[in-house]
Design an enzyme around this catalytic site. Structure first.
Site, mmCIF file in Angstrom:
data_model
loop_
_atom_site.group_PDB
_atom_site.id
_atom_site.type_symbol
_atom_site.label_atom_id
_atom_site.label_comp_id
_atom_site.label_asym_id
_atom_site.label_seq_id
_atom_site.Cartn_x
_atom_site.Cartn_y
_atom_site.Cartn_z
ATOM 1 N N ASN A 9 99.746 5.577 7.936
ATOM 2 C CA ASN A 9 100.985 4.797 7.860
ATOM 3 C C ASN A 9 101.133 4.311 6.422
ATOM 4 O OD1 ASN A 9 103.029 2.917 8.057
ATOM 5 N ND2 ASN A 9 101.860 1.476 9.338
ATOM 6 N N TRP A 10 102.068 4.916 5.711
ATOM 7 C CA TRP A 10 102.236 4.560 4.292
ATOM 8 C C TRP A 10 103.003 3.258 4.106
ATOM 9 C CZ3 TRP A 10 103.348 9.509 0.827
ATOM 10 C CH2 TRP A 10 102.188 10.289 0.798
ATOM 11 N N LYS A 11 103.598 2.752 5.188
ATOM 12 C CA LYS A 11 104.391 1.515 5.108
ATOM 13 C C LYS A 11 105.450 1.654 4.000
ATOM 14 C CE LYS A 11 100.492 -0.891 7.082
ATOM 15 N NZ LYS A 11 99.755 -2.122 7.304
ATOM 16 N N HIS A 93 104.874 -1.730 15.638
ATOM 17 C CA HIS A 93 103.868 -2.189 14.669
ATOM 18 C C HIS A 93 104.007 -3.698 14.486
ATOM 19 C CE1 HIS A 93 101.628 -2.773 10.981
ATOM 20 N NE2 HIS A 93 101.076 -1.600 11.193
ATOM 21 N N GLU A 95 103.920 -5.487 11.989
ATOM 22 C CA GLU A 95 104.781 -5.876 10.862
ATOM 23 C C GLU A 95 106.262 -5.803 11.249
ATOM 24 O OE1 GLU A 95 103.063 -3.289 7.898
ATOM 25 O OE2 GLU A 95 101.203 -4.457 7.985
ATOM 26 N N GLU A 163 95.806 -2.361 17.322
ATOM 27 C CA GLU A 163 95.717 -2.876 15.960
ATOM 28 C C GLU A 163 95.673 -4.404 15.983
ATOM 29 O OE1 GLU A 163 97.201 0.143 12.872
ATOM 30 O OE2 GLU A 163 98.907 -1.060 13.509
ATOM 31 N N GLY A 169 95.082 -4.801 6.933
ATOM 32 C CA GLY A 169 95.182 -5.081 5.510
ATOM 33 C C GLY A 169 94.273 -6.189 5.024
ATOM 34 N N SER A 209 92.196 -1.870 8.829
ATOM 35 C CA SER A 209 91.130 -1.800 7.822
ATOM 36 C C SER A 209 90.127 -0.667 8.069
ATOM 37 C CB SER A 209 90.398 -3.146 7.703
ATOM 38 O OG SER A 209 91.284 -4.148 7.224
ATOM 39 N N GLY A 230 96.325 2.429 7.381
ATOM 40 C CA GLY A 230 97.329 2.007 6.422
ATOM 41 C C GLY A 230 96.884 2.304 5.007
ATOM 42 N N GLY A 231 96.319 1.308 4.353
ATOM 43 C CA GLY A 231 95.980 1.403 2.936
ATOM 44 C C GLY A 231 95.189 2.643 2.557
HETATM 45 P P1 PGA Z 1 95.405 -1.056 7.146
HETATM 46 O O1 PGA Z 1 96.748 -0.973 8.030
HETATM 47 O O2 PGA Z 1 94.618 0.199 7.428
HETATM 48 O O3 PGA Z 1 95.878 -1.155 5.745
HETATM 49 O O4 PGA Z 1 94.658 -2.277 7.616
HETATM 50 C C1 PGA Z 1 96.716 -0.432 9.321
HETATM 51 C C2 PGA Z 1 98.094 -0.433 9.930
HETATM 52 O O5 PGA Z 1 98.843 -1.410 9.738
HETATM 53 O O6 PGA Z 1 98.474 0.530 10.607
#
Ligand code: PGA
Length: 250
Positions: A9-11, A93, A95, A163, A169, A209, A230-231
């Site tokens: 997930n590149w957000k 998600h 977010e 999640e 993050g 993470s 994500g990251g």
């Molecule tokens: P992260 O994000 O790996 O940067 O913690 C995961 C996500 O939000 O899908």
């Protein structure tokens, strides 16, 4: 057997220049033993889908509207995302739930829209730190699963991603026992609703993470069928070892 899935997930990250990361991923994993999905920002879906068309790499979106078309300025519908080349879409998600006030009901409508457009819906759910500390984790997850997963869900058109909000993050991850507990609970809840055999087919991802350094330990946990990253999905350098760890866990 459930086919494992490494999803990135590149957000709100990535421009045309980032597409070289996808080319590196494709070159590094020409014949993966697992499914690999990258969800770039919507601006890159067409190009990403084009450059991965002859490869096993799948491209997904990060959200969709619940309607197929209409007067919704700034939004994108599931059929549009499918038309652009997406095969999956992240929904619910945290977010989006937090930053855009998305309710379980709205998320359910979006999942239904994804199914109607033949996109795989990756339904995200997870508890906050306050909820975990108040021992509400399983109740929260049961509510989210019941209310944001429509009856159209099957093991083929839906993936569930656990999640925990406090792990996204932050560099924090739950213990092995905590992940195992939630994933076993999700499997049991799906069994109560869809029947045990159907429930065994649903893929359950862990997200929050996930890094090259902890991926193998997470993938060894029962009922973890992959990760939503994500990251560490932003570069092939970080995502590639996670893919390899998941392949080795098969
Ligand atoms: P992260 O994000 O790996 O940067 O913690 C995961 C996500 O939000 O899908």
């Amino acid at each position: 057997m459930r086919r494992k899935l490494a999803a990135g997930n590149w957000k709100m990250n990535g421009t045309n220049a980032s597409l070289t990361e996808l080319q590196t991923l494709i070159a590094t994993h020409p014949a993966p033993q697992i499914d690999i999905l990258i969800c770039p920002p919507a601006t890159l879906i067409v190009q990403a889908a084009g450059l991965s068309a002859d490869s096993p790499l799948q491209i997904g979106a990060q959200d969709c509207h619940s309607a197929a078309s209409g007067a919704h300025t700034g939004d994108l519908s599931a059929p549009m995302l499918a038309d652009a080349g997406a095969t999956a879409v992240l929904l619910g998600h945290s977010e989006r739930r937090q930053g855009h006030n998305e309710s379980n009901g709205l998320v359910a409508d979006k999942v239904s829209a994804a199914h109607a457009a033949r996109l795989i819906a990756i339904l995200c759910l997870g508890e906050s730190l306050a909820q975990r500390e108040a021992a509400q984790t399983l109740d929260v997850i049961a509510d989210q699963l019941r209310q944001s997963l429509p009856d159209t869900a099957t093991a083929t058109n839906t993936v569930i991603a656990y999640e925990p909000i406090w792990a996204i993050g932050t560099g924090l991850t739950p213990s092995t026992a905590q992940i195992a507990e939630v994933h076993a609970f999700l499997r049991a809840q799906l069994g109560d609703r869809f029947g045990r055999d159907a429930a065994m087919g649903f893929r359950l991802l862990y997200g929050g993470s996930v890094k090259p350094g902890n991926a193998a330990d997470i993938f060894a946990i029962a009922n973890v069928d992959g990760a939503l990253v994500g990251g560490a999905s932003l570069t092939a350098h970080d995502f590639s070892p996670i893919i390899t760890a998941l392949e080795n866990a098969v």
